[in-house]
Design a protein around this motif. Structure first.
Motif, mmCIF file in Angstrom:
data_model
loop_
_atom_site.group_PDB
_atom_site.id
_atom_site.type_symbol
_atom_site.label_atom_id
_atom_site.label_comp_id
_atom_site.label_asym_id
_atom_site.label_seq_id
_atom_site.Cartn_x
_atom_site.Cartn_y
_atom_site.Cartn_z
ATOM 1 N N GLU A 124 11.210 55.057 7.886
ATOM 2 C CA GLU A 124 11.977 54.058 7.135
ATOM 3 C C GLU A 124 13.419 53.979 7.616
ATOM 4 O O GLU A 124 13.999 52.886 7.691
ATOM 5 C CB GLU A 124 11.912 54.377 5.641
ATOM 6 N N ALA A 125 14.000 55.120 7.953
ATOM 7 C CA ALA A 125 15.372 55.103 8.460
ATOM 8 C C ALA A 125 15.445 54.429 9.826
ATOM 9 O O ALA A 125 16.422 53.733 10.136
ATOM 10 C CB ALA A 125 15.918 56.522 8.546
ATOM 11 N N ALA A 126 14.403 54.620 10.637
ATOM 12 C CA ALA A 126 14.371 54.021 11.966
ATOM 13 C C ALA A 126 13.933 52.565 11.928
ATOM 14 O O ALA A 126 14.249 51.798 12.848
ATOM 15 C CB ALA A 126 13.438 54.818 12.877
ATOM 16 N N LYS B 147 10.412 59.215 5.549
ATOM 17 C CA LYS B 147 11.868 59.012 5.586
ATOM 18 C C LYS B 147 12.346 58.667 6.997
ATOM 19 O O LYS B 147 13.219 57.813 7.187
ATOM 20 C CB LYS B 147 12.579 60.251 5.059
ATOM 21 N N GLY B 148 11.782 59.344 8.003
ATOM 22 C CA GLY B 148 12.182 59.074 9.368
ATOM 23 C C GLY B 148 11.803 57.669 9.817
ATOM 24 O O GLY B 148 12.604 56.962 10.453
ATOM 25 N N GLU C 257 16.851 63.585 12.921
ATOM 26 C CA GLU C 257 17.985 64.465 13.206
ATOM 27 C C GLU C 257 19.191 64.156 12.315
ATOM 28 O O GLU C 257 20.049 65.024 12.125
ATOM 29 C CB GLU C 257 18.413 64.300 14.671
ATOM 30 N N GLU C 258 19.233 62.953 11.772
ATOM 31 C CA GLU C 258 20.440 62.503 11.080
ATOM 32 C C GLU C 258 20.318 62.467 9.560
ATOM 33 O O GLU C 258 21.285 62.153 8.871
ATOM 34 C CB GLU C 258 20.813 61.107 11.594
ATOM 35 N N ILE C 259 19.135 62.789 9.015
ATOM 36 C CA ILE C 259 18.972 62.717 7.566
ATOM 37 C C ILE C 259 18.721 64.096 6.979
ATOM 38 O O ILE C 259 18.195 64.994 7.645
ATOM 39 C CB ILE C 259 17.819 61.756 7.172
ATOM 40 N N ALA D 250 13.136 56.592 18.280
ATOM 41 C CA ALA D 250 13.899 56.110 17.130
ATOM 42 C C ALA D 250 13.641 56.971 15.901
ATOM 43 O O ALA D 250 14.567 57.320 15.153
ATOM 44 C CB ALA D 250 13.549 54.648 16.845
ATOM 45 N N VAL D 251 12.382 57.337 15.669
ATOM 46 C CA VAL D 251 12.052 58.177 14.512
ATOM 47 C C VAL D 251 12.669 59.561 14.683
ATOM 48 O O VAL D 251 13.226 60.129 13.731
ATOM 49 C CB VAL D 251 10.527 58.274 14.323
ATOM 50 N N LYS E 93 15.344 60.424 16.356
ATOM 51 C CA LYS E 93 16.785 60.341 16.137
ATOM 52 C C LYS E 93 17.101 60.237 14.655
ATOM 53 O O LYS E 93 18.051 60.874 14.156
ATOM 54 C CB LYS E 93 17.350 59.127 16.882
ATOM 55 N N ALA E 94 16.305 59.470 13.920
ATOM 56 C CA ALA E 94 16.518 59.334 12.475
ATOM 57 C C ALA E 94 16.319 60.673 11.765
ATOM 58 O O ALA E 94 17.086 61.034 10.859
ATOM 59 C CB ALA E 94 15.572 58.285 11.901
#
Length: 424
Positions: A355-357, A352-353, A370-372, A364-365, A367-368
């Motif tokens: 793919e979100a990044a 998930k990290g 932290e936000e999902i 980048a991963v 940060k992703a």
């Protein structure tokens, strides 16, 4: 940084630069697996290939496959392998196949640091770290130095945080603050236990913080601590502690034990064999096959634990049924313990990290992640920011053992969390 953390990190840094392991190897509790020598190339685990022209995304693991930590790292490893196979069969990550490489940390922090660097040198894009702070932080520190995200499967010490280890480091586990607060609320609010006696191992951060936070949570509710007794890891004779317990003028309502295998199984068995019928309460370290075998069905009664998941057919998680079916098809029997879910959830968190990044680049991963929100088999999870420690907001599961049979009671977030000590 606070003094105790600074000292701990200095010790870890010295360990990482050591030329030889600090202690001799111990025989592996996972008899079917052999340690992978650090000097050999990491071996890709067998998995289904995804037809793709893209370069694979490489997940590296330096889990402890030998030594006493294998009891806790082995079950998540099987979950990780199953998740990677399932991901490859359903399109990969960002349309790329996933490759898994691993080297054995050997329950030795010096070896762990070396093999983690070797995995990175051999192309690991992200890492799965071991299930502990004392025996896992070295992997996180090496990952951070290389700008790579690593997630521990089940390190629950609050010292496993981004303040100490870096902004690209996470643990899938709840912290011990949550684990013990849930245990204390179960004891005081559900079972009406008002007095507690604690037996704790003193050489590892997991055990000491589990004890400290249980004591604080239980007394916060109004409970009374009768005493806190201690022992050292590897001392498999609890006769002195049992004699002190039996000499108490009044039996406590509950006995809280903070220990790990192989010790905790032996200690519980010895207390029960000595005629101690007090209900026993503990953390996630009890939730494994070796514990139940060591205690035996006849003496496994009135045992309760705060842990990571419930893998029974009666799980309230709608995804658990699919997981049980996949696991049974792959391994020939259903999953049995919470740790089986942790490797699966770590791999899917990494998926998930990434793919979100849209990349495997570490910052980048991170940060992703932290936000999902992550709805996992081991409970829903979201991490705070790196500035707030990557605190894992996550539920704990309460299980009961009667005559060797484990059953699920409930899962919850605690009403109150003990504040972090100065060590964290």
């Amino acid at each position: 940084m606070i003094k105790k953390i600074a000292i701990g990190l200095l010790c870890l840094t010295l360990i990482l630069t050591a030329c030889q392991p600090a202690a001799p190897e111990e025989p592996s509790p996972l008899e079917e697996e052999e340690a992978i020598p650090a000097e050999e190339e990491a071996v890709p685990a067998e998995e289904e290939a995804v037809p793709a022209e893209e370069e694979p995304i490489i997940i590296g693991s330096s889990a402890h496959l030998s030594g006493w930590m294998a009891v806790y790292d082995g079950p998540p490893r099987l979950g990780a392998l199953l998740a990677i196979k399932h991901i490859n069969e359903t399109g990969g990550i960002l349309g790329r196949p996933v490759e898994f490489i691993e080297l054995d940390g050997q329950t030795d922090a010096a070896v762990l640091g070396r093999v983690t660097q070797q995995l990175i040198d051999e192309g690991a894009d992200v890492l799965i770290a071991p299930c502990d702070f004392d025996f896992g932080a070295a992997a996180a520190m090496v990952a951070q130095e290389n700008g790579i995200v690593a997630i521990s499967t089940c390190a629950s010490s609050p010292m496993y945080n981004s303040w100490a280890l870096g902004d690209q480091q996470f643990t899938l586990s709840m912290w011990n603050t949550t684990m013990t607060a849930v245990a204390a609320e179960f004891a005081y609010n559900i079972m009406d236990w008002r007095t507690a006696y604690v037996l704790t191992e003193t050489s590892t951060e997991y055990h000491t913080s589990l004890t400290d936070y249980f004591v604080e949570s239980f007394t916060h509710l109004g409970g009374e601590m009768i005493d806190v007794d201690t022992y050292i890891q590897g001392d498999l004779d609890a006769s002195a502690q049992i004699q002190r317990y039996l000499a108490l003028p009044e039996e406590p309502d509950v006995l809280f034990i903070s220990s790990s295998m192989p010790d905790v199984g032996t200690i519980v068995r010895q207390f029960r064999a000595a005629g101690v019928e007090t209900p026993i309460l503990g953390g996630d370290s009890m939730d494994n096959e070796e514990f139940y075998v060591a205690v035996g069905d006849e003496l496994s009664y009135d045992i309760y634990m705060s842990t990571h998941s419930w893998v029974g057919d009666d799980s309230a998680d709608p995804e658990m049924g699919d997981f049980i079916e996949l696991w049974t098809e792959e391994y020939g029997k259903p999953p049995e313990y919470a740790y089986n879910t942790m490797g699966w959830d770590v791999v899917y968190a990494l998926k998930k990290g990434i793919e979100a990044a849209g990349t495997t680049e570490g910052k980048a991963v991170a940060k992703a992640l932290e936000e999902i929100d992550l709805p996992g088999l081991s409970g829903s999870l979201n991490w705070s920011s790196a500035e707030d420690g990557h605190y894992p907001k996550k539920e704990a599961f309460v299980l009961e053992v009667q005559n060797g049979v484990v059953s699920f009671l409930y899962k919850t977030m605690p009403e109150w969390l003990p504040p972090l000590t100065e060590a964290e």
